[in-house]
Structures are given as C-alpha cells and as structure tokens.
Design a protein around this motif. Structure first.
Motif, PDB file in Angstrom:
ATOM      1  N   CYS A 147     -32.024  38.268 -23.564  1.00  0.00           N
ATOM      2  CA  CYS A 147     -30.813  37.549 -23.166  1.00  0.00           C
ATOM      3  C   CYS A 147     -31.194  36.133 -22.729  1.00  0.00           C
ATOM      4  O   CYS A 147     -32.086  35.962 -21.894  1.00  0.00           O
ATOM      5  N   CYS A 190     -30.059  35.823 -18.722  1.00  0.00           N
ATOM      6  CA  CYS A 190     -30.753  36.517 -17.612  1.00  0.00           C
ATOM      7  C   CYS A 190     -32.150  36.997 -17.977  1.00  0.00           C
ATOM      8  O   CYS A 190     -32.828  37.619 -17.162  1.00  0.00           O
ATOM      9  N   CYS A 218     -25.506  41.513 -23.813  1.00  0.00           N
ATOM     10  CA  CYS A 218     -26.535  41.871 -22.831  1.00  0.00           C
ATOM     11  C   CYS A 218     -26.013  43.000 -21.960  1.00  0.00           C
ATOM     12  O   CYS A 218     -24.912  42.938 -21.418  1.00  0.00           O
ATOM     13  N   CYS A 233     -26.008  41.475 -18.038  1.00  0.00           N
ATOM     14  CA  CYS A 233     -25.075  40.474 -17.543  1.00  0.00           C
ATOM     15  C   CYS A 233     -23.799  40.364 -18.392  1.00  0.00           C
ATOM     16  O   CYS A 233     -22.870  39.641 -18.050  1.00  0.00           O
TER      17      CYS A 233
HETATM   18 ZN   LIG Z   1     -28.210  38.991 -19.817  1.00  0.00          ZN
END
Ligand SMILES: [Zn+2]
Ligand SMILES: [Zn+2]
Length: 178
Positions: free
Chosen positions: A157, A160, A171, A174
């Motif tokens: 990702c 994050c 993701c 997140c």
């Molecule tokens: Zn993420």
C-alpha cells in the motif's frame, strides 16, 4: 560320513584314495567293454549277439562307489583348493556388498535426516504463505513474485506500506485503493 570325521581318519582317506580310482577304473573298463561288445556284435547276425551286456549295469555300482570313494579321499584337498580359490573372491564380494550397503544405509539415513530437517520448514512455509492467487502455487517465504506464473504476490500500500495480497484491489489495513 563328513569331511571332519574323515580328516580324523587318515587311514580311511588313504584307502579311499587307493581304491576309489581303482573302482573307477574297473567300472570304466566294464562299461567300455560292454559298449564295445555291443557295437562290435551289432551288425553280426550270424553270432548270438552281444554277450557282455551284463557288464553294463554291473559297472554302475563300481563307478558309483569309485566316484564316492575318490571324492571322499580327495575331498579335503579339493576343499582346500576351492577355499583358496573362492575365499578371496567371496571376501571381495562381501566387502563390495558391505560397501554398497553402507552407502545405501548412509544415503537412506541422510535422506531421512534431510526430510526431518526440511519438513517443518516447508510446512511452516506453506502455513506462512498463501498460495498464489492466480495459479495457486505455494510460493517460498521470500518470494515477491510467483515463481510459477510471474505475477506479484503482494501489493504494498502506497499510503500505509501494508503488504496486501497480490490480487487485492484495496488495502486491507487502511482501505485505500491500491
Ligand atoms: Zn494501506
Ligand atoms: Zn502464480
């Protein structure tokens, strides 16, 4: 009568060595004479035919006894000769077989040890990694791309840095689009 008893009776051995060949010779002469007589008188129809045929079956006991006595008389000498001829070969064969056995045992033990050593790790790998989402091949623990189909096994990702499955669209940590 076996050879050990005979070896303890050298006198008997001497007798056997003397009379064995003698009986063989007598038997041989008898069988030769009877066969010769048979062939000599075979075409002769004027005579009364072979008269010495009785020697033929009679020679068998002589030949048999002669053969047994000779082989008994010379058995130990024969055994010694055979032993001296066969023993080195037998030893070689035994060593050869032992070597092979040692090798194969070592090989088998090695294989078992390797199996024991590698099995938990490969099991751990399988548990640790999900199969490739595209071809379902189980990747090894450090693979970033599938070694079977070449597709990425994880998507990092960009938001994050969480590592998601290769076929993920979002993701899982997140919720951002990958
Ligand atoms: Zn993420
Ligand atoms: Zn794959």
């Amino acid at each position: 009568m076996d050879k050990y008893n005979l070896n303890e009776h050298p006198q008997a051995k001497k007798v056997f060595r003397k009379f064995g060949p003698l009986l063989l010779a007598i038997g041989g002469i008898m069988i030769t004479v009877s066969i010769a007589d048979f062939f000599i008188t075979f075409g002769d129809f004027s005579g009364q035919g072979p008269t010495l045929m009785f020697l033929f079956p009679l020679s068998f006991p002589f030949l048999m006894a002669g053969f047994i006595m000779t082989s008994l008389g010379y058995q130990s000498a024969l055994m010694r000769y055979q032993a001296s001829q066969v023993a080195p070969v037998a030893k070689d064969v035994t060593n050869y077989m032992l070597d092979n056995t040692k090798d194969s045992i070592a090989g088998t033990v090695g294989a078992i040890v390797r199996e024991i050593k590698t099995e938990p790790t490969s099991e751990a790998k399988k548990v640790e990694r999900k199969p490739c989402p595209y071809c379902h091949e189980v990747p090894n623990s450090t693979a970033i791309f599938c070694d079977s189909c070449g597709r990425p096994l994880q998507k990092e990702c960009s938001h994050c840095k969480h590592k998601n499955d290769g076929d993920a669209s979002f993701c899982e940590k997140c919720g951002k689009r990958l």
